[in-house]
Design an enzyme around this catalytic site. Structure first.
Site, mmCIF file in Angstrom:
data_model
loop_
_atom_site.group_PDB
_atom_site.id
_atom_site.type_symbol
_atom_site.label_atom_id
_atom_site.label_comp_id
_atom_site.label_asym_id
_atom_site.label_seq_id
_atom_site.Cartn_x
_atom_site.Cartn_y
_atom_site.Cartn_z
ATOM 1 N N GLU A 73 0.828 -1.213 0.000
ATOM 2 C CA GLU A 73 0.000 0.000 0.000
ATOM 3 C C GLU A 73 0.862 1.263 0.000
ATOM 4 O O GLU A 73 0.535 2.252 0.633
ATOM 5 C CB GLU A 73 -0.951 0.005 1.210
ATOM 6 C CG GLU A 73 -1.969 -1.106 1.227
ATOM 7 C CD GLU A 73 -3.078 -0.910 0.211
ATOM 8 O OE1 GLU A 73 -2.960 -0.009 -0.633
ATOM 9 O OE2 GLU A 73 -4.042 -1.688 0.243
ATOM 10 N N GLY A 74 1.981 1.213 -0.699
ATOM 11 C CA GLY A 74 2.891 2.348 -0.763
ATOM 12 C C GLY A 74 4.053 2.119 0.185
ATOM 13 O O GLY A 74 3.871 2.069 1.402
#
Length: 810
Positions: free
Chosen positions: A501-502
């Site tokens: 997620e990043g």
């Protein structure tokens, strides 16, 4: 004369501090000049000069038609030449989600009612029954060692149970057969499962995060919703979403995966216009078992079958696993976790336009759709995993430090170990508070895109430190893998949370402040939009308003930062009680300083701030720590201001304020113009560095809360799966702690007897001697032996044969 200069300066300072409108402080200053005219002994020449200076400054500032010509137009044209255009993906990221508490922190004058009036998240009766029933039962059937070391998958029974009880449909509306639970229930479910098995938690959280269920619910056509959502709710389809590729990572703007609008045939061999897809993705969770794939790609229309535009932009589509040309690869094995993860590829895959999520209307809008829907993964699932690790470490590492002895005393009584226990407990409290505050926002319809990145990044980083600290205390007990090790898999899970997620480095250095400054600053986005406005007149008009508001904002923050620094924010109005008001005041002080420092960095570095990632990362640290400090205060109040929890609150607030100060000092030290950094330091910290790390006495009080069962520990570890099996990985530690605490008085009796010379031996060796000398009764002797056996069982590590993973009895 000097008194009049001082009075006028003070008048300007107070006007700036109070953030009076331009016309208001102009009038006040005019009254001051008039008073000087009437009551001072200055000569007519001096009075005339003062009036001339006043009028030359005030008239242009208050007349937009004049200031636009002589000031704003010049700056406007200069910025238009040097300011780079905002890319489509950047603009879509800026437009995603809501602006919430981060805007208050950027404002320099936060309104705490924004968070204090939000009701603490709570479960409905139905949600509580789900947690106590199906989730509890699911946890009991999970054997993490078997999942991760033997089967490399959840059992068939666990998979079916999750489908039957709609674990993959927590966010899907009830009208489609889903559970439609709150963000809080979603988080509590993932956290509880995560305290039993990280692999199972990831398996459950992915369908409830990015998708494609969330995308379908938000953007899907009615036909898509009616077909796919019931299938997802019933577990007929297992979904995955594929964004990341080997050449571009998660940089959607650089992805090579492409779709081309072309003619082809549908399933009935009817000629239609569709899309020919080619893609290669990896690191896709649930891909090996997915029956429904969400794919992100760039769409092109070279033959102009849909219109005049050739490059249509990033688009999202749903593809069935059995579609011709789709290749589900072998599985990845991420850090010894057994959740399904692997590559997906497609060569000349033909799909209809109906496969586009949202239909033709959403062609080219894929990146904004992703940005809008990323909040669940960032704000709910991953912080829930981090919280699970933090709560587990606090509860069971604290217990382990109480039952494990060295030199005839519990290791938790050694100051070195106590220092580490303090960090574990404090960071666990911080993560939980941050998680709960953003869940409050989500369940009230607020989707703070910037703060979702903050909570994800900070939760995972703090989890990293918690688990590493726990490893220090457990030592070989944490290192030696086996069914009895509850910590080892959490340690191996750290990079998964840090990366997905990043990646945390990217989130911290580029996204949090980069996106946060543009979204949350009261004037910056307005100025940028005005500069890029193709209508010069309208752009100049908007730019003029934003520019002079921005100038007043900077001047105000200079005055506020200096005054709050001089007085230590003692005189500013703030909420809270005698225990918390100080911390509220310091957030106000640091918020003003942050707003000022952010503007200084933007002015000094301009567009190069994008590349100065060390500085932008430190600005992100300031925002993140102020958020965590705010969340801790809200959490403390939401819990009913329990006095026992005050050491935890104080530790978090002092740690986050010290981190904020450190980040500010490092920014000022590393600005290219050294004198500007020194000037900022004089304004923000005019007397000295006000914040210190939590002291040893506070740390001692925090550590004591987790060494034995306390009400604070119960609140801190609320929501975990708890086993009463004395041979379970965590149950054995709890069981041993209960036996040790029940025999404390007996141990003290033995210690005193040794000091009095009644016993020659100490520790376990004294038991038989004490019984023989009638210092212990037979019943007491038996209880001590049971406690000793329980401790031995709790601290043992698993042994295996040389030929495989067959457990051997020590």
């Amino acid at each position: 004369m000097i008194y009049w200069i001082f009075a006028l300066t003070l008048l300007l300072f107070c006007s700036s501090y109070l953030r009076l409108a331009l016309i208001q402080w102009s009038v006040l200053l005019g009254i001051g000049v008039l008073a000087f005219n009437l009551f001072s002994s200055a000569s007519n020449t001096v009075i005339t000069v003062v009036w001339l200076i006043y009028l030359v400054i005030i008239i242009p500032l208050n007349l937009p038609s004049i200031r636009k010509v002589f000031i704003s137009r010049i700056i406007f044209r200069g910025m238009k030449k040097v300011m780079p255009t905002i890319s489509k993906t950047e603009q879509e990221a800026l437009d995603a989600g809501d602006v919430w508490w981060e805007a208050e922190l950027f404002n320099g004058k936060p309104d705490f009612d924004v968070i204090r009036k939000l009701k603490a998240p709570e479960l409905t009766e139905e949600e509580q029954a789900f947690i106590d029933g199906p989730v509890e039962s699911f946890c009991k059937m999970l054997d993490d060692w078997k999942i991760t070391q033997q089967d490399y998958d959840l059992s068939a029974e666990a998979w079916q149970f999750a489908k039957d009880h709609k674990f993959f449909a927590m966010i899907i509306p009830k009208k489609y057969g889903g559970l439609e639970y709150s963000a809080y229930c979603h988080s509590q479910t993932v956290m509880k499962i995560g305290s039993r098995s990280g692999s199972a938690a990831v398996t459950v959280m992915v369908p409830n995060s990015l998708g494609p269920g969330k995308l379908l619910m938000t953007y899907g056509t009615q036909q898509q919703k009616d077909y796919y959502l019931p299938r997802l709710a019933q577990g007929i389809d297992i979904p995955c979403f594929a964004l990341t590729g080997p050449d571009a990572g998660s940089d959607a703007g650089a992805m090579p995966d492409s779709g081309v609008i072309c003619r082809g045939n549908d399933e009935d061999q009817q000629a239609i216009i569709g899309i020919r897809l080619n893609f290669e993705k990896r690191y896709i969770t649930l891909a090996p078992v997915a029956s429904l794939l969400g794919i992100a790609f760039k769409l092109y229309d070279p033959d102009h079958l849909l219109g005049d535009t050739e490059e249509l932009g990033i688009t999202l589509a749903l593809i069935k696993r059995d579609t011709e040309g789709v290749d589900i690869g072998q599985r990845h094995f991420p850090c010894n976790q057994a959740f399904m993860n692997g590559p997906v590829r497609g060569k000349d895959v033909f799909i209809t336009l109906d496969a586009i999520i949202g239909g033709k209307d959403y062609i080219g809008k894929g990146w904004s759709m992703l940005m809008e829907c990323l909040g669940d993964g960032r704000a709910i699932s991953l912080p829930a995993l981090g919280t699970a690790a933090g709560k587990m470490s606090a509860r069971y590492t604290g217990a382990y430090a109480r039952i494990r002895k060295q030199f005839n005393m519990p290791i938790g009584q050694f100051e070195g170990v106590e220092e580490v226990l303090t960090r574990i407990a404090g960071q666990a409290y911080a993560i939980d508070a941050a998680r709960l505050m953003i869940l409050s926002a989500l369940d009230n319809g607020i989707v703070p895109s910037v703060l979702s990145g903050v909570v994800k990044q900070q939760s995972m980083e703090r989890m990293r430190h918690i688990v590493n600290d726990s490893m220090d205390i457990h030592g070989g007990h944490g290192i030696c893998m086996g069914p009895g090790n509850f910590l080892g898999r959490a340690y191996q899970l750290i990079p998964v949370g840090i990366t997905v997620e990043g990646a945390n480095i990217l989130t911290r250095t580029m996204i949090v402040f980069g996106q946060g400054a543009m979204r949350s600053h009261p004037f910056l986005l307005k100025e940028v939009a005005a500069v890029h406005n193709p209508d010069m007149n309208a752009g100049l008009k908007a730019f003029d308003r934003a520019l002079f508001s921005h100038i007043g904002f900077v001047i105000s923050n200079v005055a506020r930062s200096f005054w709050l620094g001089l007085g230590g924010a003692r005189f500013v109005s703030a909420p809270g009680n005698h225990s918390t008001r100080y911390y509220y005041r310091q957030i106000i002080r640091m918020s003003a300083a942050f707003a000022l420092l952010a503007d200084i960095c933007l002015a000094v570095l301009g567009g190069s701030l994008k590349r100065r990632e060390k500085i932008s990362g430190r600005l992100a640290d300031i925002l993140s720590n102020l958020y965590f400090c705010s969340a801790a205060l809200k959490h403390y109040e939401d819990e009913g201001e329990q006095q026992d929890d005050l050491p935890l609150l104080r530790w978090v607030c002092e740690e986050t304020l010290f981190n904020t100060q450190t980040a500010m000092k490092n920014i000022m030290k590393n600005l290219p113009a050294k004198f500007i950094g020194k000037l900022c330091n004089l304004i923000i910290f005019p007397l000295t560095k006000p914040y210190q790390q939590p002291d040893d006495n506070l740390g001692h009080n925090v550590a004591q809360l987790i060494l034995t069962p306390t009400p604070s520990l119960e609140r801190l570890s609320k929501g975990l799966f708890s086993s009463d099996n004395p041979n379970d990985a965590t149950g054995r530690i709890t069981y041993a702690l209960e036996r040790v605490l029940a025999t404390q008085a007996m141990e003290k009796k033995l210690h005193q007897a040794y000091k009095n010379g009644q016993l020659k031996s100490r520790g376990y060796a004294a038991y038989d001697e004490a019984r023989d000398n009638k210092i212990l009764s037979d019943n007491e002797y038996q209880q001590l032996q049971e406690a000793r056996a329980a401790v031995r069982n709790a601290i043992k590590v698993d042994e295996f044969s040389f030929t495989g993973w067959k457990l051997e009895t020590p």
